[in-house]
Write a protein that holds these residues in place. Sequence first.
Motif, PDB file in Angstrom:
ATOM      1  N   PHE A 176       0.862  -1.176   0.000  1.00  0.00           N
ATOM      2  CA  PHE A 176       0.000   0.000   0.000  1.00  0.00           C
ATOM      3  C   PHE A 176       0.900   1.229   0.000  1.00  0.00           C
ATOM      4  O   PHE A 176       1.527   1.534   1.023  1.00  0.00           O
ATOM      5  N   PRO A 177       1.026   1.946  -1.115  1.00  0.00           N
ATOM      6  CA  PRO A 177       1.953   3.087  -1.174  1.00  0.00           C
ATOM      7  C   PRO A 177       1.472   4.253  -0.323  1.00  0.00           C
ATOM      8  O   PRO A 177       0.295   4.322   0.076  1.00  0.00           O
ATOM      9  N   ASP A 178       2.394   5.171  -0.030  1.00  0.00           N
ATOM     10  CA  ASP A 178       2.028   6.387   0.692  1.00  0.00           C
ATOM     11  C   ASP A 178       0.993   7.182  -0.102  1.00  0.00           C
ATOM     12  O   ASP A 178       0.981   7.160  -1.336  1.00  0.00           O
ATOM     13  N   TYR A 179       0.156   7.896   0.631  1.00  0.00           N
ATOM     14  CA  TYR A 179      -0.793   8.784  -0.037  1.00  0.00           C
ATOM     15  C   TYR A 179      -0.044   9.939  -0.698  1.00  0.00           C
ATOM     16  O   TYR A 179       0.936  10.460  -0.157  1.00  0.00           O
ATOM     17  N   SER A 180      -0.504  10.345  -1.859  1.00  0.00           N
ATOM     18  CA  SER A 180       0.052  11.536  -2.503  1.00  0.00           C
ATOM     19  C   SER A 180      -0.502  12.778  -1.805  1.00  0.00           C
ATOM     20  O   SER A 180      -1.425  12.702  -0.984  1.00  0.00           O
ATOM     21  N   LYS A 181       0.053  13.920  -2.136  1.00  0.00           N
ATOM     22  CA  LYS A 181      -0.399  15.166  -1.521  1.00  0.00           C
ATOM     23  C   LYS A 181      -1.857  15.444  -1.862  1.00  0.00           C
ATOM     24  O   LYS A 181      -2.640  15.879  -1.004  1.00  0.00           O
ATOM     25  N   GLY A 182      -2.242  15.182  -3.116  1.00  0.00           N
ATOM     26  CA  GLY A 182      -3.631  15.388  -3.513  1.00  0.00           C
ATOM     27  C   GLY A 182      -4.579  14.455  -2.782  1.00  0.00           C
ATOM     28  O   GLY A 182      -5.693  14.845  -2.398  1.00  0.00           O
ATOM     29  N   GLU A 183      -4.156  13.203  -2.563  1.00  0.00           N
ATOM     30  CA  GLU A 183      -4.994  12.239  -1.836  1.00  0.00           C
ATOM     31  C   GLU A 183      -5.140  12.639  -0.379  1.00  0.00           C
ATOM     32  O   GLU A 183      -6.229  12.524   0.205  1.00  0.00           O
ATOM     33  N   LEU A 184      -4.059  13.112   0.234  1.00  0.00           N
ATOM     34  CA  LEU A 184      -4.141  13.588   1.615  1.00  0.00           C
ATOM     35  C   LEU A 184      -5.062  14.791   1.724  1.00  0.00           C
ATOM     36  O   LEU A 184      -5.829  14.918   2.686  1.00  0.00           O
ATOM     37  N   GLN A 185      -4.996  15.674   0.736  1.00  0.00           N
ATOM     38  CA  GLN A 185      -5.894  16.826   0.709  1.00  0.00           C
ATOM     39  C   GLN A 185      -7.351  16.365   0.666  1.00  0.00           C
ATOM     40  O   GLN A 185      -8.202  16.866   1.410  1.00  0.00           O
ATOM     41  N   GLN A 186      -7.632  15.385  -0.162  1.00  0.00           N
ATOM     42  CA  GLN A 186      -8.995  14.867  -0.303  1.00  0.00           C
ATOM     43  C   GLN A 186      -9.480  14.198   0.984  1.00  0.00           C
ATOM     44  O   GLN A 186     -10.618  14.427   1.427  1.00  0.00           O
ATOM     45  N   ILE A 187      -8.630  13.407   1.610  1.00  0.00           N
ATOM     46  CA  ILE A 187      -9.035  12.667   2.811  1.00  0.00           C
ATOM     47  C   ILE A 187      -9.197  13.597   4.000  1.00  0.00           C
ATOM     48  O   ILE A 187     -10.204  13.542   4.725  1.00  0.00           O
ATOM     49  N   LEU A 188      -8.220  14.460   4.235  1.00  0.00           N
ATOM     50  CA  LEU A 188      -8.268  15.344   5.393  1.00  0.00           C
ATOM     51  C   LEU A 188      -9.387  16.368   5.287  1.00  0.00           C
ATOM     52  O   LEU A 188      -9.940  16.806   6.298  1.00  0.00           O
ATOM     53  N   SER A 189      -9.738  16.758   4.072  1.00  0.00           N
ATOM     54  CA  SER A 189     -10.817  17.730   3.891  1.00  0.00           C
ATOM     55  C   SER A 189     -12.169  17.160   4.297  1.00  0.00           C
ATOM     56  O   SER A 189     -13.117  17.922   4.549  1.00  0.00           O
ATOM     57  N   GLN A 190     -12.284  15.837   4.373  1.00  0.00           N
ATOM     58  CA  GLN A 190     -13.541  15.221   4.801  1.00  0.00           C
ATOM     59  C   GLN A 190     -13.807  15.412   6.293  1.00  0.00           C
ATOM     60  O   GLN A 190     -14.927  15.216   6.753  1.00  0.00           O
ATOM     61  N   ASP A 191     -12.774  15.770   7.045  1.00  0.00           N
ATOM     62  CA  ASP A 191     -12.919  15.945   8.496  1.00  0.00           C
ATOM     63  C   ASP A 191     -13.274  17.386   8.868  1.00  0.00           C
ATOM     64  O   ASP A 191     -12.960  17.835   9.967  1.00  0.00           O
ATOM     65  N   ARG A 192     -13.924  18.091   7.997  1.00  0.00           N
ATOM     66  CA  ARG A 192     -14.149  19.527   8.207  1.00  0.00           C
ATOM     67  C   ARG A 192     -14.987  19.793   9.448  1.00  0.00           C
ATOM     68  O   ARG A 192     -15.815  18.978   9.855  1.00  0.00           O
ATOM     69  N   HIS A 193     -14.742  20.951  10.053  1.00  0.00           N
ATOM     70  CA  HIS A 193     -15.497  21.384  11.229  1.00  0.00           C
ATOM     71  C   HIS A 193     -16.899  21.792  10.803  1.00  0.00           C
ATOM     72  O   HIS A 193     -17.073  22.530   9.827  1.00  0.00           O
TER      73      HIS A 193
END
Length: 427
Positions: free
Chosen positions: A181-198
């Motif tokens: 399972f490769p590391d997440y790319s910067k764009g993928e991290l942006q997509q995943i972390l943005s789902q945790d919005r306040h």
Amino acid sequence: MTALLQHPGYDEEKLQRVAEQLPCREVQAGLLLSLMGEVDVKVCVASTGIKLTVFHHSLPLQLHHAAVSCVECVSVALLFERVLLSFFGCDAASLLPRSPSLSDFVRIYRQQRSQSPAKQTRYIVMEKAELLRDSDANLLPALLRLQELVGDNVTVILLSEIAWDKFRPNTGCFEPLLLHFPDYSKGELQQILSQDRHPSYSAEFYSSYIHILLGVFYSACRDLRELRHLAALNFSKFCEPVEEGKVKETDTHKLWRNIEPHLKKAMQTVYLREFSPVLWTEYQRLSAHTHVELPFYSKFLLIAAYLASYNPARTDKRFFLKHHGKIRKTNFLKKNEKTSNHLLGPKPFPLDRLLAIFYSVVDSRVAPTASIFSQISSLVTLQLLTQVSHDDQLDAPKYKCAVSLDFICAVSRTVNFDIVKYLYDFL
């Protein structure tokens, strides 16, 4: 999203939930599904079963499985009990002797398997599988050939963040099929972390915050869990100008200028997890007022702790012994030592080393009194020092300094101590 996860025998609704729980992992999840085969197939794809070493996630489908944490199962007895309990129930687990051997486990498994034949593949999912190398030498090779030993349709899945070559048994064993399972790319991290919005802020506002956060931390940290922690830790500071009415949510430039110094300070605590949001706020407050709030000897104790954390122990003679003799710099500095200790982070040190450096750097002679030891405890309470040894190790407590270079330089200036001259990284 679910098109990549479509597979015979699996319900589409379950596959949809898998896609939601594993964002940006559809390719790996689809490959894992294809290796597992159909959910109701009784015979494994290979006669020896499928063994996988994966990097991050196992597939959260409702399959007959035993989830085993190698951290929690500190003995093979607990491991065997967990497997038998998950597959055959309490009665089967109670058949294990007090100190079971591998042959005891195989014998009981075969008995239970004959009474409860597998209607579908059974899976044993082992987290932190690299810890198995510290167990009996024959355990890991046996697990990799478990299907042959027990005569059952069982598959062992090894989950590890360490490459298989690093914990392959020296005695030789069946080579597992590796699924990376490769590391997440910067764009993928942006997509995943943005789902945790306040919930109090718009998705665009939180997404811009994540973009700024990754711009600072992505080069140093790509671990999703750590980035989530950092995002939660620093979001309140990012929102301050908006809550105070100074700027609008769309004014990204002003928000960036406000949060940038704060994020750079937060870089010093990446992976350390030494601060809760409340303590981090208190730490930032103390960093501006330490010279006022700390007693005189506490400042020298903190200086000594910083030197002990960032200087190798072998350099203490060079820095703190007055009559150390002449030491050639070529011998003092290792030729292959290129990594800065400040980049590696603070190292733990014992109490006796802290006190030895303290007595060396303080001007006047100080007797080891209860006052000195109480001030060490106060520094720990203020989170300026961190005790890294267990509380029951009273004879040899260890500590680690938790302040930044700017912080300790400010403290040193108040007592006219040039700390840079005593730091190994600045020779």
